[in-house]
Design a protein around this motif. Sequence first.
Motif, PDB file in Angstrom:
ATOM      1  N   PHE A 214       0.864  -1.142   0.228  1.00  0.00           N
ATOM      2  CA  PHE A 214      -0.105  -0.158  -0.081  1.00  0.00           C
ATOM      3  C   PHE A 214       0.968   1.264  -0.121  1.00  0.00           C
ATOM      4  CE2 PHE A 214      -1.850   3.401   2.550  1.00  0.00           C
ATOM      5  CZ  PHE A 214      -2.984   3.693   1.692  1.00  0.00           C
ATOM      6  N   VAL A 215       0.584   1.956  -0.994  1.00  0.00           N
ATOM      7  CA  VAL A 215       1.532   3.361  -1.143  1.00  0.00           C
ATOM      8  C   VAL A 215       0.568   4.396  -1.094  1.00  0.00           C
ATOM      9  CG1 VAL A 215       3.250   4.522  -2.154  1.00  0.00           C
ATOM     10  CG2 VAL A 215       3.185   2.068  -2.333  1.00  0.00           C
ATOM     11  N   PRO A 216       0.439   5.175  -0.306  1.00  0.00           N
ATOM     12  CA  PRO A 216      -0.228   6.525  -0.138  1.00  0.00           C
ATOM     13  C   PRO A 216       0.196   7.591  -1.239  1.00  0.00           C
ATOM     14  CG  PRO A 216       0.986   6.562   1.758  1.00  0.00           C
ATOM     15  CD  PRO A 216       1.463   5.371   0.830  1.00  0.00           C
ATOM     16  N   PRO A 217      -0.551   8.542  -1.666  1.00  0.00           N
ATOM     17  CA  PRO A 217       0.114   9.846  -2.377  1.00  0.00           C
ATOM     18  C   PRO A 217       1.169  10.441  -1.743  1.00  0.00           C
ATOM     19  CG  PRO A 217      -2.414  10.010  -2.127  1.00  0.00           C
ATOM     20  CD  PRO A 217      -1.836   8.890  -1.030  1.00  0.00           C
ATOM     21  N   GLY A 218       1.809  10.921  -2.751  1.00  0.00           N
ATOM     22  CA  GLY A 218       3.009  11.761  -2.487  1.00  0.00           C
ATOM     23  C   GLY A 218       4.397  10.913  -2.423  1.00  0.00           C
ATOM     24  N   HIS A 219       4.505  10.141  -3.619  1.00  0.00           N
ATOM     25  CA  HIS A 219       5.840   9.222  -3.484  1.00  0.00           C
ATOM     26  C   HIS A 219       6.330   9.284  -4.829  1.00  0.00           C
ATOM     27  CE1 HIS A 219       2.212   6.999  -5.094  1.00  0.00           C
ATOM     28  NE2 HIS A 219       3.162   6.333  -5.730  1.00  0.00           N
ATOM     29  N   ASP A 220       7.738   8.651  -4.645  1.00  0.00           N
ATOM     30  CA  ASP A 220       8.218   8.460  -6.072  1.00  0.00           C
ATOM     31  C   ASP A 220       8.540   6.784  -5.893  1.00  0.00           C
ATOM     32  OD1 ASP A 220       9.950   8.389  -8.368  1.00  0.00           O
ATOM     33  OD2 ASP A 220      11.695   9.129  -7.388  1.00  0.00           O
ATOM     34  N   ALA A 221       8.922   6.127  -7.122  1.00  0.00           N
ATOM     35  CA  ALA A 221       8.973   4.589  -7.174  1.00  0.00           C
ATOM     36  C   ALA A 221       9.999   4.247  -8.402  1.00  0.00           C
ATOM     37  CB  ALA A 221       7.688   4.001  -7.362  1.00  0.00           C
ATOM     38  N   TRP A 222      10.725   3.132  -8.116  1.00  0.00           N
ATOM     39  CA  TRP A 222      11.494   2.791  -9.150  1.00  0.00           C
ATOM     40  C   TRP A 222      11.835   1.172  -9.032  1.00  0.00           C
ATOM     41  CZ3 TRP A 222      12.946   5.761  -5.299  1.00  0.00           C
ATOM     42  CH2 TRP A 222      13.901   5.148  -3.880  1.00  0.00           C
ATOM     43  N   VAL A 223      11.988   0.509 -10.319  1.00  0.00           N
ATOM     44  CA  VAL A 223      12.371  -0.795 -10.295  1.00  0.00           C
ATOM     45  C   VAL A 223      13.778  -1.236  -9.690  1.00  0.00           C
ATOM     46  CG1 VAL A 223      12.589  -2.668 -12.147  1.00  0.00           C
ATOM     47  CG2 VAL A 223      10.630  -1.025 -12.394  1.00  0.00           C
ATOM     48  N   VAL A 224      13.777  -2.034  -8.806  1.00  0.00           N
ATOM     49  CA  VAL A 224      15.193  -2.514  -8.253  1.00  0.00           C
ATOM     50  C   VAL A 224      15.643  -3.837  -9.236  1.00  0.00           C
ATOM     51  CG1 VAL A 224      16.236  -3.267  -6.297  1.00  0.00           C
ATOM     52  CG2 VAL A 224      14.306  -1.665  -6.078  1.00  0.00           C
ATOM     53  N   GLY A 225      16.886  -3.827  -9.333  1.00  0.00           N
ATOM     54  CA  GLY A 225      17.532  -4.810 -10.218  1.00  0.00           C
ATOM     55  C   GLY A 225      17.176  -4.961 -11.643  1.00  0.00           C
ATOM     56  N   ASP A 226      17.714  -6.032 -12.286  1.00  0.00           N
ATOM     57  CA  ASP A 226      17.664  -6.179 -13.649  1.00  0.00           C
ATOM     58  C   ASP A 226      16.513  -6.886 -14.297  1.00  0.00           C
ATOM     59  OD1 ASP A 226      19.969  -4.895 -13.965  1.00  0.00           O
ATOM     60  OD2 ASP A 226      21.228  -6.798 -13.416  1.00  0.00           O
ATOM     61  N   GLU A 227      15.376  -7.106 -13.226  1.00  0.00           N
ATOM     62  CA  GLU A 227      14.509  -8.065 -13.902  1.00  0.00           C
ATOM     63  C   GLU A 227      13.010  -6.975 -13.948  1.00  0.00           C
ATOM     64  OE1 GLU A 227      11.467 -11.686 -12.002  1.00  0.00           O
ATOM     65  OE2 GLU A 227      13.187 -11.072 -10.883  1.00  0.00           O
ATOM     66  N   PRO A 228      12.221  -7.065 -14.948  1.00  0.00           N
ATOM     67  CA  PRO A 228      11.007  -6.295 -14.975  1.00  0.00           C
ATOM     68  C   PRO A 228      10.094  -6.522 -13.814  1.00  0.00           C
ATOM     69  CG  PRO A 228      11.296  -7.485 -17.110  1.00  0.00           C
ATOM     70  CD  PRO A 228      12.275  -7.998 -16.149  1.00  0.00           C
ATOM     71  N   CYS A 229       9.453  -5.383 -13.559  1.00  0.00           N
ATOM     72  CA  CYS A 229       8.460  -5.570 -12.126  1.00  0.00           C
ATOM     73  C   CYS A 229       7.046  -5.727 -12.688  1.00  0.00           C
ATOM     74  CB  CYS A 229       8.719  -4.278 -10.951  1.00  0.00           C
ATOM     75  SG  CYS A 229       7.419  -4.461  -9.570  1.00  0.00           S
ATOM     76  N   VAL A 230       6.368  -6.759 -12.491  1.00  0.00           N
ATOM     77  CA  VAL A 230       4.971  -6.774 -12.924  1.00  0.00           C
ATOM     78  C   VAL A 230       4.047  -6.864 -11.710  1.00  0.00           C
ATOM     79  CG1 VAL A 230       3.457  -8.312 -14.209  1.00  0.00           C
ATOM     80  CG2 VAL A 230       5.587  -8.218 -14.904  1.00  0.00           C
ATOM     81  N   LEU A 231       3.285  -5.948 -11.896  1.00  0.00           N
ATOM     82  CA  LEU A 231       2.228  -5.902 -10.317  1.00  0.00           C
ATOM     83  C   LEU A 231       0.702  -5.748 -11.003  1.00  0.00           C
ATOM     84  CD1 LEU A 231       1.450  -2.540  -9.935  1.00  0.00           C
ATOM     85  CD2 LEU A 231       3.928  -2.409  -9.490  1.00  0.00           C
ATOM     86  N   LEU A 232      -0.054  -5.991  -9.993  1.00  0.00           N
ATOM     87  CA  LEU A 232      -1.624  -5.874 -10.140  1.00  0.00           C
ATOM     88  C   LEU A 232      -1.771  -4.659  -9.183  1.00  0.00           C
ATOM     89  CD1 LEU A 232      -2.935  -9.391 -10.339  1.00  0.00           C
ATOM     90  CD2 LEU A 232      -2.139  -7.921 -12.054  1.00  0.00           C
ATOM     91  N   ASP A 233      -2.455  -3.640  -9.814  1.00  0.00           N
ATOM     92  CA  ASP A 233      -2.891  -2.354  -9.011  1.00  0.00           C
ATOM     93  C   ASP A 233      -4.120  -2.275  -8.930  1.00  0.00           C
ATOM     94  OD1 ASP A 233      -2.913   0.058  -7.689  1.00  0.00           O
ATOM     95  OD2 ASP A 233      -1.690   1.223  -8.859  1.00  0.00           O
ATOM     96  N   TRP A 234      -4.805  -2.492  -7.795  1.00  0.00           N
ATOM     97  CA  TRP A 234      -6.389  -2.060  -7.737  1.00  0.00           C
ATOM     98  C   TRP A 234      -6.662  -0.936  -7.043  1.00  0.00           C
ATOM     99  CZ3 TRP A 234      -3.722  -5.847  -5.242  1.00  0.00           C
ATOM    100  CH2 TRP A 234      -3.796  -5.898  -3.766  1.00  0.00           C
ATOM    101  N   GLY A 235      -5.837   0.066  -6.940  1.00  0.00           N
ATOM    102  CA  GLY A 235      -6.066   1.541  -6.377  1.00  0.00           C
ATOM    103  C   GLY A 235      -5.974   2.513  -7.596  1.00  0.00           C
ATOM    104  N   VAL A 236      -6.069   2.050  -8.756  1.00  0.00           N
ATOM    105  CA  VAL A 236      -5.964   2.810 -10.055  1.00  0.00           C
ATOM    106  C   VAL A 236      -7.175   3.992  -9.932  1.00  0.00           C
ATOM    107  CG1 VAL A 236      -6.101   2.985 -12.455  1.00  0.00           C
ATOM    108  CG2 VAL A 236      -5.275   1.022 -11.143  1.00  0.00           C
ATOM    109  N   GLY A 237      -6.578   5.247  -9.845  1.00  0.00           N
ATOM    110  CA  GLY A 237      -7.522   6.475  -9.877  1.00  0.00           C
ATOM    111  C   GLY A 237      -7.684   6.896  -8.663  1.00  0.00           C
ATOM    112  N   GLU A 238      -7.341   6.239  -7.688  1.00  0.00           N
ATOM    113  CA  GLU A 238      -7.843   6.915  -6.188  1.00  0.00           C
ATOM    114  C   GLU A 238      -6.720   8.091  -5.899  1.00  0.00           C
ATOM    115  OE1 GLU A 238      -7.998   3.969  -3.389  1.00  0.00           O
ATOM    116  OE2 GLU A 238      -9.443   2.907  -4.308  1.00  0.00           O
TER     117      GLU A 238
END
Length: 238
Positions: A214-238
């Motif tokens: 869970f990540v609230p508003p007001g953040h930066d984010a980045w992929v760690v390492g050499d592998e793609p990050c695939v995620l499911l996000d159900w907070g879209v648009g909030e």
Amino acid sequence: MTTRSESSGPFDLTRYTHAVENRDADTMVSMMADDADFEMIDRRTPPSRPSVLHGRDAIAPVVRDISSREMTHEVVNVISDGEHVAYTERCTYPDDTRVMSMTMLDLSDGRIKHQSTIQAWDDDAGRSMQVGDFGMPDDTDDYENAHADLVEIGGRMVARMTLQPGWRWSEHARPIQGTDLCMKTHRAFIVSGTICGHMSDGSELEATAGQTAFVPPGHDAWVVGDEPCVLLDWGVGE
């Protein structure tokens, strides 16, 4: 079309409203200032976190996407004083789903300097069982080093995001979002890879395959390492 008045300034109101009703994205974009701002508020982007785009080049793809959708547009109740235009727009999809929006345009030198739109639409979600399919998404989103497939189910958008090694929100998404930090809420399940989030207060967390975050508003984010990050996000648009 009802209750229309003409602009007393150089902005061609009739040309603009005809472009809206005829889904003429090129004309609508051409009537915006180079440094125009576009603000959208709806169920996915509430008043506390509206969708904001800066500059005609950033706005154009959104206008073209909306205009490409199979629905009718009717502009009604237009009011203009030469410096501002306000109007209501009624849209109908082929399945009879209705969308109603209210828009305010701020004008400068005959062009749109700022556009604010608030919209609402029919929602029958939650009345029956549903299945979503990322193989046939309702929408997609692509930008540098990232791809998202979006499915609407139960009245909410769920995104499957694929973020490539080297992707960072502040580098690749900030120019599109137009804010210093990501102002969206994320509730995500990490399918593969690792992602790190950094809040404005200096706190950080890493989430890796099999974990939820869970990540609230007001953040930066980045992929760690050499592998793609695939995620499911159900907070879209909030």
